[in-house]
Scaffold this motif. Structure first.
Motif, short mmCIF file in Angstrom:
data_model
loop_
_atom_site.label_atom_id
_atom_site.label_comp_id
_atom_site.label_asym_id
_atom_site.label_seq_id
_atom_site.Cartn_x
_atom_site.Cartn_y
_atom_site.Cartn_z
N LYS A 124 41.18 42.98 48.79
CA LYS A 124 41.19 43.94 49.91
C LYS A 124 40.46 45.21 49.54
N ILE A 129 45.74 51.66 51.39
CA ILE A 129 45.97 52.98 51.97
C ILE A 129 44.66 53.77 51.92
N ILE A 163 45.62 50.83 46.59
CA ILE A 163 46.28 49.59 46.96
C ILE A 163 47.75 49.79 46.63
N SER A 164 48.58 49.83 47.65
CA SER A 164 49.97 50.18 47.44
C SER A 164 50.83 48.94 47.22
N GLN A 165 51.62 48.97 46.16
CA GLN A 165 52.57 47.88 45.95
C GLN A 165 53.86 48.19 46.70
N PRO A 166 54.50 47.17 47.24
CA PRO A 166 55.72 47.39 48.01
C PRO A 166 56.92 47.64 47.11
N GLN A 221 53.08 41.15 49.31
CA GLN A 221 51.69 41.57 49.50
C GLN A 221 51.54 43.08 49.34
N THR A 222 50.33 43.48 49.01
CA THR A 222 50.01 44.89 48.87
C THR A 222 49.45 45.43 50.18
N GLU A 223 49.25 46.74 50.20
CA GLU A 223 48.71 47.36 51.41
C GLU A 223 47.60 48.34 51.00
N GLY A 282 45.26 41.75 46.53
CA GLY A 282 45.21 43.21 46.59
C GLY A 282 43.84 43.72 46.17
#
Lengths: 347, 347
Positions: A176, A338, A302-305, A334-336, A173
DNA sequence: TATTTATGCTAAATTGATTTAGAGTTGTTA
DNA sequence: TAACAACTCTAAATCAATTTAGCATAAATA
């Protein structure tokens, strides 16, 4: 004369049908066929139970079976939006199985956490979901001794593989995030971390930061790694920013906040100091919360699910409750990234 | 050979001291003196209990005494920051008395609420704190029948005075807001309410709006009262604003949002439409949440005393649990006007 | 006819605490 | 010396379910 509505018990059903308690219990637990109770009798029991609106006593059942249909949930603070969202997802997921939660906030105090776990064990929870603030896993041994199922979320212990855990890939994360900031031409990226909290997720994010810097060829090492005082966040940010932007020769041009609390506090201080986000300085947060869409500028994160974490934790705890002997599992999510306004310079 | 740690019960203490269960129970419940147990024996019991780390079984005690040391908490959505803050305050307050909460979200569904109450009764909660979404108080009769203590918060029922309640003075809160907007020279103040939710707090805020308008000599009646679709908030706001600002002859210059959800959604739509807050239009929210300090501009709000509500509710439920016959109480709390940027035109 | 098997059910123990009603011993009073 | 009280403690019932072990009765088999 006041008619008090009496609590209906098994016995009432049994008596009004002229059968034994045993029979009623067996039928209502769907063990009628197994024990050769005639279909006809079963029907009578069911319809009588419905007629009297019978509901079994949780206490009596719990005393006898040792099960409470309750999960203990331990987290640092339920009023943190990250956790309150999580609770909501878990609640909905658990309700499908007639389970409820006892929720306890620990404020990151290992002391309080230990007491809380003890209390929840005394209440005979069937399992625990724990976002721990301990620095070592010793406290888990009491759960192992008593064979109480538990799942660790959010934080875990490297040297304690027997614990079931739901794990977020913090390292990746962070990578990224740095990768993106670099692609936007930010050159001096500070990490705003916190101390004194010794939990794995924080440590991993710090490690991830240092490693990512290296892999992108930045050579300032841990010069821009700031460990803020968790209990005095804003003041700590003020003095750090003062040094990093004004006093030091080379000002930073981006802040990577280690969690949503730090991001919010940083935003407030930057505004106090009349620094423009993102033109003077970029802001990127680990942890996305709703608020970040609504601020001006909106904040990249960084978004956590959260939903996946919640559902996976509940699913796993039910699996262990049903099948206590099963091997531990470690699920990695995994994170995303945004993208919002706080990390894109205006042209 | 694995030593399984056995759960320690009263019996173990009694046996290892060669006394009866009764004696141990009396002593540990601090009834030793009352029943003439010698000081010496009492000491022995206490120290043995400590040595064995005895903790009474909640289930057994609960079965016998009918008390669970648990409060049921019913609200619309725990992930709403207003409620998650509330939960946190309540949790801390209740912990002082060794009480825990079972928390359930109902999403404003009266159906779901009824089921939840039934479930919590079956779990033998000692009391309920309810933020109800029912439109009438019939469901309370089941609680009265079973003599289960409860406190209503946030919403209440006019024609049901026997219910204990913690009440926020919505009417006066709205008045303060209108008074302030008027003093800032806003002339056409719209109320953004919601439908179809039939709860007292919403109704009172609407009434308060209409009455306040009159008392300040505005004669547009309910022309500027907008009932937004709760389930489709943003779209509903878009079309309303379109009409109220662009199509109608006289544009509004201020929005009074009936709760925090509506305020947040309004802010988003205003931004979409490139309308400047507060120069084009002012925004005032009922319900203050942390977010409102952090947006740009920051949002003025009528703040409900969340901490006081929470503590009062917990305090009251304990009072009724201890003293079930006591007369109902209705506590009224006042709101506070928080001035921020969204309601002050730049000179 | 005697024995076995199947069918349909039940008595009683158990879980761990609380609580009612009272038992045994010693000392005091009439 | 009997009656009574005081002191210290206990047996057993109770809460409402689950669960073990087994009992009647009727039908099937030898």
């Amino acid at each position: 004369m006041i008619m008090k509505k009496q609590k209906i018990s098994l016995k009432h059903i049994a008596q009004s049908l002229g059968v034994s308690n045993t029979l009623v219990s067996l039928v209502l637990n769907h063990k009628g066929d197994e024990h050769g109770i005639s279909k006809e009798t079963q029907k009578k029991v069911y319809s009588k139970a419905e007629e009297l609106e019978y509901m079994p006593s949780f206490m009596a059942r719990g005393l006898r079976t040792g099960r409470s249909y309750t999960i203990g949930l331990i987290l640092s603070d339920i009023s943190n939006p990250f956790y309150s969202k999580m609770v909501r997802y878990m609640e909905d997921e658990a309700a499908k199985n007639e389970y409820s939660f006892l929720i306890c906030s620990t404020d990151e105090s290992p002391e309080k956490e230990k007491k809380t776990i003890k209390m929840l064990i005394d209440r005979q929870v069937d399992g625990l979901i724990i976002s721990s603030s301990q620095s070592n896993p010793d406290f888990l041994s009491s759960l192992e001794d008593k064979k109480i199922p538990y799942v660790l979320i959010d934080r875990f212990f490297e040297d304690y593989p027997q614990a079931n855990s739901i794990y977020v890939d913090n390292m990746r994360g962070i990578y990224k995030g740095i990768e993106y900031l670099v692609s936007e031409k930010y050159k001096r990226i500070a990490m705003f971390a916190i101390t004194p909290i010794y939990i794995s997720s924080i440590q991993e994010r710090i490690d991830g930061y240092l490693k990512s810097l290296k892999s992108f060829g930045f050579d300032y090492g841990n010069e821009l790694l700031v460990e803020l005082d968790f209990h005095n966040l804003k003041q700590s940010i003020r003095s750090s920013l003062n040094y990093l932007i004004i006093e030091s020769g080379e000002p930073i041009d981006a802040i990577f906040a280690i969690n949503n609390n730090v991001a919010v506090a940083s935003m407030q201080v930057l505004r106090e100091m009349n620094l423009n986000i993102p033109n003077d300085i970029a802001l990127l947060s680990f942890d996305d919360i709703e608020l970040f869409q609504l601020t001006n500028p909106s904040i990249s994160a960084i978004s956590q699910p959260v939903e996946d974490i919640s559902k996976a934790a509940v699913k796993r705890i039910f699996e262990i409750i049903k099948n206590p002997g099963s091997d531990p599992e470690h699920k990695t999510l995994q994170t995303e990234l945004i993208l919002r306004e706080s990390t894109q310079k205006n042209k």
